[in-house]
Design an enzyme around this catalytic site. Structure first.
Site, PDB file in Angstrom:
ATOM      1  N   CYS A  54       0.816  -1.230   0.000  1.00  0.00           N
ATOM      2  CA  CYS A  54       0.000   0.000   0.000  1.00  0.00           C
ATOM      3  C   CYS A  54       0.839   1.266   0.000  1.00  0.00           C
ATOM      4  CB  CYS A  54      -0.940   0.007   1.195  1.00  0.00           C
ATOM      5  SG  CYS A  54      -1.978  -1.440   1.271  1.00  0.00           S
ATOM      6  N   HIS A  85      -3.716   6.974   3.286  1.00  0.00           N
ATOM      7  CA  HIS A  85      -4.048   5.708   2.630  1.00  0.00           C
ATOM      8  C   HIS A  85      -5.447   5.284   3.083  1.00  0.00           C
ATOM      9  CE1 HIS A  85      -4.050   1.692   1.255  1.00  0.00           C
ATOM     10  NE2 HIS A  85      -3.774   1.137   2.415  1.00  0.00           N
ATOM     11  N   ASN A 124     -10.042  -0.596   0.179  1.00  0.00           N
ATOM     12  CA  ASN A 124      -8.583  -0.473   0.208  1.00  0.00           C
ATOM     13  C   ASN A 124      -8.030  -0.886  -1.152  1.00  0.00           C
ATOM     14  OD1 ASN A 124      -5.834  -0.738   0.574  1.00  0.00           O
ATOM     15  ND2 ASN A 124      -5.978  -1.839   2.516  1.00  0.00           N
TER      16      ASN A 124
HETATM   17  N1  ACO Z   1     -17.789  -9.980   8.921  1.00  0.00           N
HETATM   18  C1  ACO Z   1     -18.182 -10.299  10.165  1.00  0.00           C
HETATM   19  N2  ACO Z   1     -17.330 -10.592  11.171  1.00  0.00           N
HETATM   20  C2  ACO Z   1     -16.022 -10.532  10.881  1.00  0.00           C
HETATM   21  C3  ACO Z   1     -15.542 -10.203   9.611  1.00  0.00           C
HETATM   22  C4  ACO Z   1     -16.482  -9.919   8.607  1.00  0.00           C
HETATM   23  N3  ACO Z   1     -16.127  -9.577   7.341  1.00  0.00           N
HETATM   24  N4  ACO Z   1     -14.193 -10.225   9.647  1.00  0.00           N
HETATM   25  C5  ACO Z   1     -13.824 -10.545  10.901  1.00  0.00           C
HETATM   26  N5  ACO Z   1     -14.932 -10.732  11.659  1.00  0.00           N
HETATM   27  C6  ACO Z   1     -14.992 -11.091  13.066  1.00  0.00           C
HETATM   28  C7  ACO Z   1     -13.757 -11.797  13.547  1.00  0.00           C
HETATM   29  O1  ACO Z   1     -13.841 -13.179  13.247  1.00  0.00           O
HETATM   30  C8  ACO Z   1     -13.803 -11.525  15.031  1.00  0.00           C
HETATM   31  O2  ACO Z   1     -14.726 -12.412  15.613  1.00  0.00           O
HETATM   32  P1  ACO Z   1     -14.396 -13.071  17.057  1.00  0.00           P
HETATM   33  O3  ACO Z   1     -14.303 -11.905  17.997  1.00  0.00           O
HETATM   34  O4  ACO Z   1     -15.576 -13.947  17.261  1.00  0.00           O
HETATM   35  O5  ACO Z   1     -13.104 -13.792  16.871  1.00  0.00           O
HETATM   36  C9  ACO Z   1     -14.384 -10.130  15.113  1.00  0.00           C
HETATM   37  O6  ACO Z   1     -15.035  -9.893  13.842  1.00  0.00           O
HETATM   38  C10 ACO Z   1     -13.375  -9.038  15.374  1.00  0.00           C
HETATM   39  O7  ACO Z   1     -12.265  -9.207  14.516  1.00  0.00           O
HETATM   40  P2  ACO Z   1     -11.035  -8.224  14.540  1.00  0.00           P
HETATM   41  O8  ACO Z   1     -10.040  -8.655  13.504  1.00  0.00           O
HETATM   42  O9  ACO Z   1     -10.539  -8.060  15.944  1.00  0.00           O
HETATM   43  O10 ACO Z   1     -11.727  -6.846  14.078  1.00  0.00           O
HETATM   44  P3  ACO Z   1     -11.134  -5.398  14.006  1.00  0.00           P
HETATM   45  O11 ACO Z   1     -11.982  -4.492  14.778  1.00  0.00           O
HETATM   46  O12 ACO Z   1      -9.643  -5.377  14.234  1.00  0.00           O
HETATM   47  O13 ACO Z   1     -11.357  -5.029  12.468  1.00  0.00           O
HETATM   48  C11 ACO Z   1     -10.099  -4.887  10.422  1.00  0.00           C
HETATM   49  C12 ACO Z   1     -10.741  -5.805  11.444  1.00  0.00           C
HETATM   50  C13 ACO Z   1     -11.195  -4.108   9.742  1.00  0.00           C
HETATM   51  C14 ACO Z   1      -9.360  -5.747   9.418  1.00  0.00           C
HETATM   52  C15 ACO Z   1      -9.128  -3.899  11.105  1.00  0.00           C
HETATM   53  O14 ACO Z   1      -8.310  -4.578  12.016  1.00  0.00           O
HETATM   54  C16 ACO Z   1      -8.237  -3.171  10.111  1.00  0.00           C
HETATM   55  O15 ACO Z   1      -8.704  -2.373   9.304  1.00  0.00           O
HETATM   56  N6  ACO Z   1      -6.932  -3.357  10.215  1.00  0.00           N
HETATM   57  C17 ACO Z   1      -5.965  -2.668   9.362  1.00  0.00           C
HETATM   58  C18 ACO Z   1      -5.931  -3.259   7.994  1.00  0.00           C
HETATM   59  C19 ACO Z   1      -4.993  -2.502   7.132  1.00  0.00           C
HETATM   60  O16 ACO Z   1      -5.079  -1.294   7.104  1.00  0.00           O
HETATM   61  N7  ACO Z   1      -4.045  -3.161   6.435  1.00  0.00           N
HETATM   62  C20 ACO Z   1      -2.961  -2.446   5.777  1.00  0.00           C
HETATM   63  C21 ACO Z   1      -3.005  -2.348   4.355  1.00  0.00           C
HETATM   64  S1  ACO Z   1      -3.260  -3.797   3.446  1.00  0.00           S
HETATM   65  C22 ACO Z   1      -1.941  -4.010   2.346  1.00  0.00           C
HETATM   66  O17 ACO Z   1      -0.855  -3.527   2.513  1.00  0.00           O
HETATM   67  C23 ACO Z   1      -2.189  -4.879   1.107  1.00  0.00           C
END
Ligand code: ACO
Length: 332
Positions: free
Chosen positions: A118, A259, A289
């Site tokens: 990214c 980003h 993203n």
């Molecule tokens: N729908 C429903 N539930 C979901 C989904 C979904 N699509 N995805 C995950 N969950 C569930 C998980 O299983 C988990 O359930 P559990 O508590 O029963 O285990 C719960 O939701 C919480 O999951 P978390 O991963 O803790 O959720 P979080 O609040 O951290 O959000 C997210 C996840 C959106 C991915 C966030 O962490 C994020 O945006 N992180 C940064 C990502 C990013 O910016 N990456 C960098 C760039 S990518 C690149 O370089 C190619």
């Protein structure tokens, strides 16, 4: 890092391209166990664009690159260097930039791909401006493009809801001091390489190896929660350093273009930087993203929405797989 390069690089033209196909959160409810409510509250994403079955990366590169050259009013033959920032190559050999070259008509340009996930677009800006500063190049085409829909695991709800396809491009030209890119800094922390990775499909786990197939390794895997925490701190700190190095106050920034990974990250960084919400640009709700395409796509949207004008001071920042991160301060 150089503080005072002999020539700076200004953005002479800007272009973008989004595939026509819109995939909404409701559409994804039919693909994986998710809800519009979960995706909206956790990420701010409502829809993303996905390439058609007969499209791939270079189709997006061609459209965005041509739009940027038209906006700059330059002939393709006048481009000295073409850098394509992407994590989702058309094929492993040759570089996607080489495949795109004849379609863009940039026949006099040396062409290569740059891999920084990214952060790729901001990394490519830094490479381009060095070539311009030394006089090795006068005019550089930088494209950030991704076809992530071909690399995500459509059975993995934790990643497939996050990404979209698209491309954005700029033409950079040599300019006088005090114009264009004013400050830019970049970082890598390879000890965090496993936070965002596509472990298979390379020479360690070839795509047809039993382990790659069994463990679905040739797909993007992400430890989202850990990435989130590192990202907020890293890009806030680096952005503040870049602004300080330029000798300006943060409130002199006209538009902050982060980003577009997650609206919660964007808002957290915007408020840590002390920026009002009118100065923070968001389009993650419409595109998801798009990795290396994210910042130039957001720039193009900001121009279309009358939020970005010539002469504005812009702070752009990105983070992604590597981990990599980078911040740039430029006058548009
Ligand atoms: N729908 C429903 N539930 C979901 C989904 C979904 N699509 N995805 C995950 N969950 C569930 C998980 O299983 C988990 O359930 P559990 O508590 O029963 O285990 C719960 O939701 C919480 O999951 P978390 O991963 O803790 O959720 P979080 O609040 O951290 O959000 C997210 C996840 C959106 C991915 C966030 O962490 C994020 O945006 N992180 C940064 C990502 C990013 O910016 N990456 C960098 C760039 S990518 C690149 O370089 C190619």
């Amino acid at each position: 890092m150089h503080d005072s390069l002999a020539r700076t690089a200004r953005i002479a033209g800007l272009g973008s391209c989004l595939p026509d196909r819109i995939v909404t959160n409701s559409d994804l409810e039919k693909v994986v166990d998710t809800t519009d409510e979960w995706i909206t509250t956790r990420t701010g994403i409502k829809e993303r664009r996905i390439v058609a079955d007969d499209e791939a990366l270079v189709d997006l590169v061609e459209r965005a690159g041509k739009a940027a050259m038209a906006d700059a009013d330059v002939e393709p033959e006048s481009i000295d260097l073409f850098i394509l920032a992407t994590a989702t190559v058309e094929q492993p050999i040759p570089a996607s930039a080489a495949i795109a070259q004849p379609r863009l008509g940039v026949k006099n340009a040396a062409c290569f791909d740059l891999s920084a996930a990214c952060s790729g677009f901001v990394y490519a800006l830094n490479v381009a401006r060095q070539f311009i500063a030394t006089g090795e190049a006068d005019r550089v085409l930088v494209v950030g493009a991704e076809c992530l829909s071909r690399y995500v695991d459509w059975t993995d709800r934790t990643t497939c809801v996050l990404f979209g396809d698209g491309a954005g491009a700029v033409v950079l030209e040599a300019s006088a001091q005090g114009d264009g890119i004013l400050q830019l800094d970049w970082r890598t922390d390879g000890t965090l390489a496993d936070l965002i990775a596509m472990p298979g499909g390379g020479c360690r786990f070839p795509p047809n190896s039993a382990q790659a197939i069994e463990e679905r390794l040739p797909f993007i895997k992400m430890k989202g929660n850990e990435t989130f925490k590192v990202a907020v701190r890293a890009i806030t700190d680096l952005s503040l350093q870049v602004v300080a190095k330029a000798g300006i106050e943060i409130d002199e920034v006209d538009l902050f273009i982060p980003h577009q990974a997650n609206n919660r990250i964007i808002q957290a960084v915007g408020s840590r930087l002390g920026l009002s919400s009118e100065k923070v640009f968001v389009n993650v709700d419409r595109v998801g993203n798009t990795s290396a395409a994210s910042i130039p796509l957001a720039m193009a949207d900001a121009v279309a929405e009358d939020r970005l004008h010539r002469g504005d001071l812009v702070l752009a920042t990105a983070f992604g797989g590597g981990l990599t991160w980078a911040s740039a301060l430029f006058r548009y």
